[in-house]
Design a protein around this motif. Structure first.
Motif, PDB file in Angstrom:
ATOM      1  N   PRO A  37       0.827  -1.210   0.000  1.00 36.55           N
ATOM      2  CA  PRO A  37       0.000   0.000   0.000  1.00 36.55           C
ATOM      3  C   PRO A  37       0.865   1.266   0.000  1.00 36.55           C
ATOM      4  CG  PRO A  37      -0.846  -1.567   1.582  1.00 36.55           C
ATOM      5  CD  PRO A  37       0.478  -2.102   1.107  1.00 36.55           C
ATOM      6  N   LYS A  40      -2.595   5.128   3.449  1.00 38.44           N
ATOM      7  CA  LYS A  40      -3.698   4.668   4.299  1.00 38.44           C
ATOM      8  C   LYS A  40      -4.594   5.864   4.587  1.00 38.44           C
ATOM      9  CE  LYS A  40      -4.733   3.100   8.993  1.00 38.44           C
ATOM     10  NZ  LYS A  40      -4.133   2.795  10.313  1.00 38.44           N
ATOM     11  N   THR A  49     -11.468   2.369   6.860  1.00 39.79           N
ATOM     12  CA  THR A  49     -10.036   2.404   6.556  1.00 39.79           C
ATOM     13  C   THR A  49      -9.834   1.956   5.117  1.00 39.79           C
ATOM     14  OG1 THR A  49      -9.537   1.796   8.844  1.00 39.79           O
ATOM     15  CG2 THR A  49      -7.760   1.539   7.254  1.00 39.79           C
ATOM     16  N   LEU A  51      -6.563   1.051   2.414  1.00 38.79           N
ATOM     17  CA  LEU A  51      -5.142   0.904   2.069  1.00 38.79           C
ATOM     18  C   LEU A  51      -5.078   0.887   0.548  1.00 38.79           C
ATOM     19  CD1 LEU A  51      -3.966  -1.886   4.550  1.00 38.79           C
ATOM     20  CD2 LEU A  51      -3.793   0.593   4.811  1.00 38.79           C
ATOM     21  N   PHE A 101       1.745   6.305   8.393  1.00 39.50           N
ATOM     22  CA  PHE A 101       1.642   4.931   7.895  1.00 39.50           C
ATOM     23  C   PHE A 101       2.835   4.566   7.015  1.00 39.50           C
ATOM     24  CE2 PHE A 101       0.294   2.103   4.391  1.00 39.50           C
ATOM     25  CZ  PHE A 101       0.048   0.955   5.127  1.00 39.50           C
ATOM     26  N   TYR A 110      -2.090  -7.864   3.867  1.00 38.37           N
ATOM     27  CA  TYR A 110      -3.019  -7.089   4.683  1.00 38.37           C
ATOM     28  C   TYR A 110      -4.443  -7.629   4.522  1.00 38.37           C
ATOM     29  CZ  TYR A 110       0.301  -3.334   5.854  1.00 38.37           C
ATOM     30  OH  TYR A 110       1.350  -2.606   6.359  1.00 38.37           O
ATOM     31  N   ALA A 122      -3.487  -1.927  10.455  1.00 33.47           N
ATOM     32  CA  ALA A 122      -2.317  -1.321   9.785  1.00 33.47           C
ATOM     33  C   ALA A 122      -1.879  -0.082  10.531  1.00 33.47           C
ATOM     34  CB  ALA A 122      -2.653  -0.962   8.346  1.00 33.47           C
TER      35      ALA A 122
END
Length: 122
Positions: A37, A40, A49, A51, A101, A110, A122
């Motif tokens: 990713p 984020k 959320t 990613l 992040f 993930y 994450a």
């Protein structure tokens, strides 16, 4: 705060172009790259959320990644950045970028973990 920095947008577009080129290969059976990713995003008033790994080079408002709306079923897919930017929560709160992040694994890793836990960690 902008959802994407200039550098993140460029990386997402680069990843999107690489995936598009790979999908266009005659012998490809629908496989793309498993990128880490790039960014984020999160919903500060709820469990949402995202990613994100790629922007569509043909339509750069569409981004691909692991999406979790906070209801226990995270899934990989696409979302429009303009829709995320338009979301307003209590007291005018907006979707935010996690400035701290740093991806430590691929998107599929993930996703596997999120599937087991019911949420993105994450």
């Amino acid at each position: 705060m902008k959802l994407l920095t200039k550098e993140q947008r460029e990386k997402l577009l680069k990843n999107g172009a690489a995936s598009a080129a790979r999908l266009a290969e005659p012998d490809n059976e629908g496989e793309t790259y498993d990128f880490h990713p790039v960014v984020k995003l999160f919903c500060p008033w709820g469990g949402g959320t995202w990613l994100l790994t790629e922007l569509d080079p043909e339509e750069p408002d569409i981004v691909f990644g692991l999406c979790d709306l906070g209801v226990g079923c995270p899934d990989m897919g696409t979302v429009r950045l303009s829709e995320l930017e338009a979301v307003r929560g209590p007291a005018g709160l907006r979707i935010e970028r996690d400035r701290f992040f740093k991806a430590t694994k691929s998107l599929s890793a993930y996703a596997s973990e999120a599937s087991q836990r019911g949420c993105i960690v994450a």
